[in-house]
Design a protein around this motif. Structure first.
Motif, PDB file in Angstrom:
ATOM      1  N   PRO A 283      35.448  40.188  28.386  1.00 26.96           N
ATOM      2  CA  PRO A 283      36.844  39.908  28.778  1.00 26.96           C
ATOM      3  C   PRO A 283      37.658  39.271  27.657  1.00 26.96           C
ATOM      4  O   PRO A 283      37.135  38.591  26.775  1.00 26.96           O
ATOM      5  N   THR A 285      39.904  36.411  26.344  1.00 30.58           N
ATOM      6  CA  THR A 285      39.898  34.994  26.696  1.00 30.58           C
ATOM      7  C   THR A 285      40.792  34.196  25.748  1.00 30.58           C
ATOM      8  O   THR A 285      41.103  34.640  24.632  1.00 30.58           O
ATOM      9  N   GLN A 310      40.475  33.099  31.135  1.00 32.87           N
ATOM     10  CA  GLN A 310      40.363  34.556  30.972  1.00 32.87           C
ATOM     11  C   GLN A 310      41.733  35.192  31.078  1.00 32.87           C
ATOM     12  O   GLN A 310      42.509  34.876  31.988  1.00 32.87           O
ATOM     13  N   ARG A 314      39.945  40.185  36.315  1.00 27.41           N
ATOM     14  CA  ARG A 314      38.600  39.803  36.751  1.00 27.41           C
ATOM     15  C   ARG A 314      38.093  40.722  37.876  1.00 27.41           C
ATOM     16  O   ARG A 314      37.014  40.477  38.429  1.00 27.41           O
ATOM     17  N   SER A 315      38.880  41.742  38.216  1.00 31.01           N
ATOM     18  CA  SER A 315      38.435  42.751  39.173  1.00 31.01           C
ATOM     19  C   SER A 315      38.874  44.119  38.656  1.00 31.01           C
ATOM     20  O   SER A 315      39.831  44.228  37.888  1.00 31.01           O
ATOM     21  N   ASN A 333      33.068  44.227  39.458  1.00 31.99           N
ATOM     22  CA  ASN A 333      33.822  42.963  39.429  1.00 31.99           C
ATOM     23  C   ASN A 333      32.983  41.811  38.881  1.00 31.99           C
ATOM     24  O   ASN A 333      33.517  40.913  38.220  1.00 31.99           O
ATOM     25  N   SER A 337      34.017  39.691  35.427  1.00 31.84           N
ATOM     26  CA  SER A 337      34.343  38.269  35.585  1.00 31.84           C
ATOM     27  C   SER A 337      33.229  37.384  35.038  1.00 31.84           C
ATOM     28  O   SER A 337      32.999  36.287  35.531  1.00 31.84           O
ATOM     29  N   SER A 372      33.620  30.905  37.831  1.00 31.54           N
ATOM     30  CA  SER A 372      32.622  31.011  36.763  1.00 31.54           C
ATOM     31  C   SER A 372      31.621  29.863  36.850  1.00 31.54           C
ATOM     32  O   SER A 372      31.933  28.798  37.403  1.00 31.54           O
TER      33      SER A 372
END
Length: 398
Positions: A283, A285, A310, A314-315, A333, A337, A372
């Motif tokens: 991802p 960030t 992030q 996240r999906s 997902n 994530s 997370s």
């Protein structure tokens, strides 16, 4: 805990350093290390530094923050030399192991310009060249929110370092090119190819400003879980989603800006970084930290605040939300994530009780965010934090 590599290297360092110092000034032998104990206040998850497979809970352990580094430089001429550095620490496995951090040949062609070839430090952070040298850093460890974003520390390739000055400002420019492979604690291998990096440093009296940028093609090998997910997505007709998650020769970059101040008794260090890739599996960030301290004689109390967030989704869109194929959505997902997201506040004190050794005590209050587990590994179901981490250790150089 297997301390044999540490003991052997310590014995070797004392013997070799003494012998070479007496016999031949062409060789320079040095070392550094940290002997630390770390613990937390929870048994629901283990606190670990980047790329460690196991960490600590409520029982103090040495493995998280302890290491030992040995470095040898041999000068063939006034302009040609070779440097090797080995490091013993816990990384990827839960046992102390030795690794080759640096091994390069350096040609200093003028007072301003030098070239290196071999394994050199990856110029991605403000303290890339001494991130594992605890004595050179104020805190007991680099802020994990920032230094988890790019866990690789070296590159096999070449670089050029140019130094000049403008008035009272000294400027250093480093350009690097090469590749690196890095085994991950999860069992896969991260490969950076066609990696180019630039590192610009300006120093004026007590002030330091640093800019860094690394661009590369990123591939993840042996990612069994992701590979199985991509195969299932493709099999059931979700090829476009699989392509969004694939990490194969994927464009990736990391950009960072740092500031350092050591003015009278005031010490400040701050860094801001952004990671970007073309894959949802790694991802995008943003991370940053700010540390401020005030020197009182041999003591330096300090405070640090750090954060990692992030930027990418996240999906994953376009997958079923019900029915038997919903498991594909859950898997996609989960992968999208998986970033290390958390904030932390830290207080600590450094005591320079010897000209080559310092005692540090640090307390961190870490709060994983956005679902997370943060930097915590082997978390039990329902773990959420916040967690208090306590560490005390002695940094030394020789």
């Amino acid at each position: 805990m297997n301390l044999k590599p540490l003991i052997v290297l310590l014995a070797m360092s004392a013997a070799v350093s003494s012998a070479w110092a007496e016999e031949d000034s062409r060789f320079t032998f040095s070392g550094f290390g940290t002997a630390a104990l770390t613990r937390s206040n929870t048994s629901d998850a283990e606190f670990a530094r980047p790329n460690q497979v196991a960490g600590v809970t409520t029982t103090p352990r040495t493995g998280v923050d302890s290491n030992l580094g040995l470095q040898l430089t041999a000068k063939a001429t006034d302009w040609l030399s070779a440097t090797g550095q080995g490091l013993v620490r816990k990384n990827v496995t839960d046992s102390f192991g030795a690794e080759l951090s640096w091994l390069f040949v350096k040609a200093k062609v003028s007072d301003s310009l030098s070239f290196r070839a071999g394994r050199i430090g990856l110029p991605v952070y403000m303290i890339s060249d001494y991130r594992n040298v605890g004595y050179a850093n104020t805190m007991i460890r680099p802020p994990v929110e920032m230094y988890t974003q790019v866990p690789m520390e070296s590159v096999d390739g070449v670089d050029a370092v140019y130094q000049t000055s403008f008035g009272e400002t000294a400027v250093t420019a480093q350009f690097a090119y090469g590749k690196t492979d890095s085994d991950n604690a999860a069992g896969f291998t991260v490969k950076l190819r066609n990696m180019s990096g630039i590192h610009l440093l300006a120093e004026n009296g007590p002030f330091t400003v640093r800019f860094g940028r690394v661009d590369s093609k990123l591939t993840v090998d042996n990612g069994m879980t992701v590979n199985a997910l991509l195969g299932a997505l493709t099999h059931y007709g979700f090829s476009s989603v699989a392509s969004q998650l694939a990490v194969n020769n994927t464009k990736a970059s990391f950009t960072s800006l740092g500031l350092g101040v050591d003015w009278k008794n005031i010490v400040v260090q701050a860094e801001y970084g952004k990671r970007k890739t073309d894959s949802l599996t790694v991802p995008n960030t943003t991370s940053w930290y700010t540390m401020a301290g005030y020197r009182i004689g041999a003591f330096l109390p300090y405070f640090n605040h750090a954060s990692a967030t992030q930027d990418s989704a996240r999906s994953v869109a376009g997958l079923p939300t019900s029915g038997p194929l919903q498991v594909l959505s859950l898997g996609a997902n989960t992968v999208a994530s998986n970033a290390v997201l958390q904030t932390s506040n830290s207080v600590g004190v450094r005591w320079d009780f010897n000209k080559s050794a310092a005692l540090k005590v640090q307390i961190d209050r870490m709060t994983p965010t956005a679902g997370s587990n943060g930097v915590f590994v082997n978390a039990k179901p329902g773990f959420s934090g916040p967690v208090t981490v306590l560490a005390a250790g002695v940094d030394f150089v020789f």
